[in-house]
Motif scaffolding. Structure first.
Motif, PDB file in Angstrom:
ATOM      1  N   LEU A 172       0.847  -1.279  -0.019  1.00  0.00           N
ATOM      2  CA  LEU A 172       0.078   0.196   0.065  1.00  0.00           C
ATOM      3  C   LEU A 172       0.854   1.312   0.131  1.00  0.00           C
ATOM      4  O   LEU A 172       0.090   2.243  -0.152  1.00  0.00           O
ATOM      5  CB  LEU A 172      -1.131  -0.156   1.138  1.00  0.00           C
ATOM      6  CG  LEU A 172      -2.153  -0.392   0.891  1.00  0.00           C
ATOM      7  CD1 LEU A 172      -2.862  -1.152   2.318  1.00  0.00           C
ATOM      8  CD2 LEU A 172      -3.294  -0.466   0.293  1.00  0.00           C
ATOM      9  N   ASP A 173       2.264   1.317   0.241  1.00  0.00           N
ATOM     10  CA  ASP A 173       2.980   2.481   0.130  1.00  0.00           C
ATOM     11  C   ASP A 173       3.121   2.841  -1.068  1.00  0.00           C
ATOM     12  O   ASP A 173       3.861   4.280  -1.957  1.00  0.00           O
ATOM     13  CB  ASP A 173       4.296   2.624   1.468  1.00  0.00           C
ATOM     14  CG  ASP A 173       4.902   0.577   0.400  1.00  0.00           C
ATOM     15  OD1 ASP A 173       4.433   0.197  -0.683  1.00  0.00           O
ATOM     16  OD2 ASP A 173       6.384   1.038   0.848  1.00  0.00           O
ATOM     17  N   LEU A 174       3.302   1.499  -2.453  1.00  0.00           N
ATOM     18  CA  LEU A 174       3.053   1.896  -3.426  1.00  0.00           C
ATOM     19  C   LEU A 174       2.109   3.221  -4.082  1.00  0.00           C
ATOM     20  O   LEU A 174       0.867   3.333  -3.477  1.00  0.00           O
ATOM     21  CB  LEU A 174       3.474   0.787  -4.747  1.00  0.00           C
ATOM     22  CG  LEU A 174       4.542  -0.044  -4.281  1.00  0.00           C
ATOM     23  CD1 LEU A 174       4.167  -1.341  -4.833  1.00  0.00           C
ATOM     24  CD2 LEU A 174       5.520   0.608  -4.693  1.00  0.00           C
TER      25      LEU A 174
ATOM     26  N   VAL B 203      -1.212   2.100  -6.006  1.00  0.00           N
ATOM     27  CA  VAL B 203      -2.156   0.460  -5.243  1.00  0.00           C
ATOM     28  C   VAL B 203      -2.850   1.152  -4.350  1.00  0.00           C
ATOM     29  O   VAL B 203      -2.742   2.018  -2.747  1.00  0.00           O
ATOM     30  CB  VAL B 203      -0.902  -0.404  -4.319  1.00  0.00           C
ATOM     31  CG1 VAL B 203      -1.373  -1.275  -3.407  1.00  0.00           C
ATOM     32  CG2 VAL B 203      -0.129  -1.296  -5.215  1.00  0.00           C
ATOM     33  N   GLY B 204      -4.202   1.370  -4.861  1.00  0.00           N
ATOM     34  CA  GLY B 204      -5.483   2.169  -3.576  1.00  0.00           C
ATOM     35  C   GLY B 204      -5.668   1.118  -2.952  1.00  0.00           C
ATOM     36  O   GLY B 204      -5.909   1.568  -1.632  1.00  0.00           O
ATOM     37  N   ASP B 205      -5.900   0.008  -3.229  1.00  0.00           N
ATOM     38  CA  ASP B 205      -6.239  -0.725  -2.108  1.00  0.00           C
ATOM     39  C   ASP B 205      -6.148  -2.384  -2.078  1.00  0.00           C
ATOM     40  O   ASP B 205      -5.414  -2.381  -2.884  1.00  0.00           O
ATOM     41  CB  ASP B 205      -8.089  -1.373  -2.452  1.00  0.00           C
ATOM     42  CG  ASP B 205      -8.553  -2.076  -1.108  1.00  0.00           C
ATOM     43  OD1 ASP B 205      -8.533  -1.990   0.069  1.00  0.00           O
ATOM     44  OD2 ASP B 205     -10.178  -2.304  -0.972  1.00  0.00           O
ATOM     45  N   VAL B 206      -5.403  -3.465  -0.801  1.00  0.00           N
ATOM     46  CA  VAL B 206      -4.785  -4.691  -0.538  1.00  0.00           C
ATOM     47  C   VAL B 206      -6.576  -5.787   0.269  1.00  0.00           C
ATOM     48  O   VAL B 206      -6.580  -4.745   0.936  1.00  0.00           O
ATOM     49  CB  VAL B 206      -3.731  -4.641  -0.012  1.00  0.00           C
ATOM     50  CG1 VAL B 206      -3.694  -6.253  -0.271  1.00  0.00           C
ATOM     51  CG2 VAL B 206      -3.066  -4.341  -1.171  1.00  0.00           C
ATOM     52  N   ARG B 207      -7.230  -5.947  -0.824  1.00  0.00           N
ATOM     53  CA  ARG B 207      -8.766  -6.841  -0.276  1.00  0.00           C
ATOM     54  C   ARG B 207      -8.836  -7.874   0.009  1.00  0.00           C
ATOM     55  O   ARG B 207      -7.511  -8.619  -1.191  1.00  0.00           O
ATOM     56  CB  ARG B 207      -9.169  -6.186  -0.402  1.00  0.00           C
ATOM     57  CG  ARG B 207     -10.302  -5.823  -1.807  1.00  0.00           C
ATOM     58  CD  ARG B 207     -11.386  -5.164  -2.198  1.00  0.00           C
ATOM     59  NE  ARG B 207     -11.339  -5.193  -3.751  1.00  0.00           N
ATOM     60  CZ  ARG B 207     -11.463  -3.629  -4.775  1.00  0.00           C
ATOM     61  NH1 ARG B 207     -10.717  -3.554  -4.045  1.00  0.00           N
ATOM     62  NH2 ARG B 207     -11.389  -4.728  -5.764  1.00  0.00           N
TER      63      ARG B 207
END
Length: 464
Positions: free
Chosen positions: A370-372, A375-379
């Motif tokens: 998510l620091d990239l 990358v808006g969401d990791v779910r």
């Protein structure tokens, strides 16, 4: 069998390109590029015709749960072929694996879902559910209850009826669907809820939308609601807490049957044999399943129904009438033997425990991405995950579709020995359940490097 040569692989590639119509083919590129030929496999890796190894981040297609090349599974399949490879399960015949697997599925399924109808995949399992539901209400004299409700971005298969229930609009382009029988409500995607809206209010809104749709169509006309516990091909959407239980309550209120499509979520992907009750605390009227049922070693699907439904549909509808639904390969003994062995292997290896343990690590490691900047969401949950890429993390605006950002990331991953699935601006991960910490570390590091290179590409090409 001798090892194939490069010329053999070239011939296979050409034969495939000339004659094999693949599912979900992008014909704008296929006629030039063809398909990557996969020739071998080993646990969590697949190997192409040139001998290059790839960590399979998508488990074949959400399904190779026990990993590739399991010798015990291969022997169980071979042994059943030697004993009796096929016999019709129509009417008064059965085979040992079909009967034993049905009993095992009834044992594993929640509540009183004790009766199993076999098909050869998830699409057929959902088509069967529709036919059974209509037959059920006909038997009760409620012949107007025919309408089906599902959700935008829900995926339920690609046969005519299952694709009509599917709410992924991209999949409908150029094809016909049954529009009078199926109705879609909106996707319960928390990431895309309106700015400032709480999860609780968002859930209230989505539950109310289902009730409003039932009332709009008329409760006497609505037969069933189809829902995946976690929406798979629509982007790995995990609905807000309590959503499934509350939508089930709405269905109960109006006599609407609830079909939980566990084609992806069953058999360990979320750390349970079935996710409906154990992960989401609800017991549906019907569960459909496939994929992980045999870990993809052979085609098999199942529609598992409650005692209440079975009691109604198991009575002859007229003198001399029979239950005229089924397929040549319903209860295929070799596929059922594979299903039995698959469950036995999973239980002995304690794969569900492994997924609950490693799945938590997988989730946490993926969230480091998510620091990239894109990358808006990791779910997702456990071994069913998705990365959503955006142009602006604050507004959640998407990158121009022409950039094909999901494909770019997947291509860079593949060049580095990792296969991930592109879905438009997203990348989906559903690896074999045998993944170790070391595998996860490689997967996440490779994804990070591939996304970083993709960002450079996007900037070079003017998309960022």
């Amino acid at each position: 069998m001798s090892k194939p040569t490069n010329s053999d692989m070239q011939q296979v590639w050409q034969q495939d390109k000339d004659h094999y119509i693949h599912p979900w083919t992008d014909f704008s590129t296929f006629k030039e590029t063809g398909s990557m030929v996969l020739a071998d496999s080993d646990n969590v890796h697949v190997i192409d015709g040139d001998g290059k190894r790839y960590l399979d981040g998508i488990g074949g297609l959400w399904c190779v749960n026990i990993g590739y090349g399991n010798e015990e599974m291969a022997e169980a399949i071979a042994q059943q072929v030697r004993q009796i490879p096929y016999y019709s399960c129509f009417g008064h015949h059965t085979t040992v694996p079909a009967a034993k697997l049905a009993a095992k599925l009834a044992e594993l399924a929640p509540g009183n879902l004790n009766h199993v109808f076999y098909g050869c995949g998830g699409s057929v399992a959902n088509d069967t559910a529709v036919r059974m539901i209509h037959f059920y209400f006909n038997q009760l004299g409620k012949k107007s209850k025919k309408q089906i409700i599902s959700r935008i971005d829900g995926y339920h298969g690609s046969t005519y009826m299952a694709m009509s229930i599917t709410g992924v609009k991209f999949d409908h382009i150029g094809f016909d669907i049954e529009e009078k029988l199926v109705h879609h409500i909106s996707c319960p995607n928390p990431y895309r809820r309106p700015a400032g809206q709480s999860l609780e209010d968002f859930c209230d809104q989505k539950v109310q939308e289902l009730e409003d749709k039932i009332l709009e169509l008329g409760p006497d006309n609505v037969a069933a609601f189809f829902a995946e516990p976690i929406m798979g091909a629509g982007g790995v959407i995990v609905p807000p807490e309590g959503y499934h239980k509350r939508t089930l309550d709405v269905c109960r209120k109006y006599g609407v049957l609830y079909v939980s499509d566990e084609v992806v979520t069953a058999f360990g992907r979320l750390g349970h044999m079935f996710a409906s009750q154990d992960e989401f605390d609800f017991v549906p009227d019907i569960i459909t399943c496939a994929k992980g049922l045999t870990s993809g070693y052979l085609p098999l699907g199942a529609t598992i129904i409650s005692d209440d439904i079975y009691e109604v549909i198991s009575k002859p509808q007229a003198d001399g009438a029979i239950f005229t639904h089924g397929f040549t390969y319903s209860g295929h003994p070799v596929s059922c033997a594979a299903g039995l062995k698959n469950i036995e292997i999973m239980e002995r290896m304690q794969l569900c425990d492994h997924v609950r343990d490693m799945g938590a690590y997988f989730e946490n490691q993926l969230k480091t991405l998510l620091d990239l900047p894109i990358v808006g969401d990791v779910r997702g949950r456990k071994f069913m995950m998705c990365i959503e890429n955006v142009a602006d993390k604050e507004t959640k605006a998407l990158i121009d579709p022409a950039a094909k950002v999901g494909n770019r990331i997947a291509d860079h991953c593949q060049a580095r020995g990792l296969i991930v699935r592109p879905l438009a601006h997203m990348n989906v991960l559903s690896p074999p359940l045998t993944l170790t910490k070391e595998h996860i570390d490689f997967l996440v590091a490779t994804l990070r490097e591939s996304i970083e290179v993709t960002i450079e590409d996007l900037r070079r090409d003017g998309f960022l």
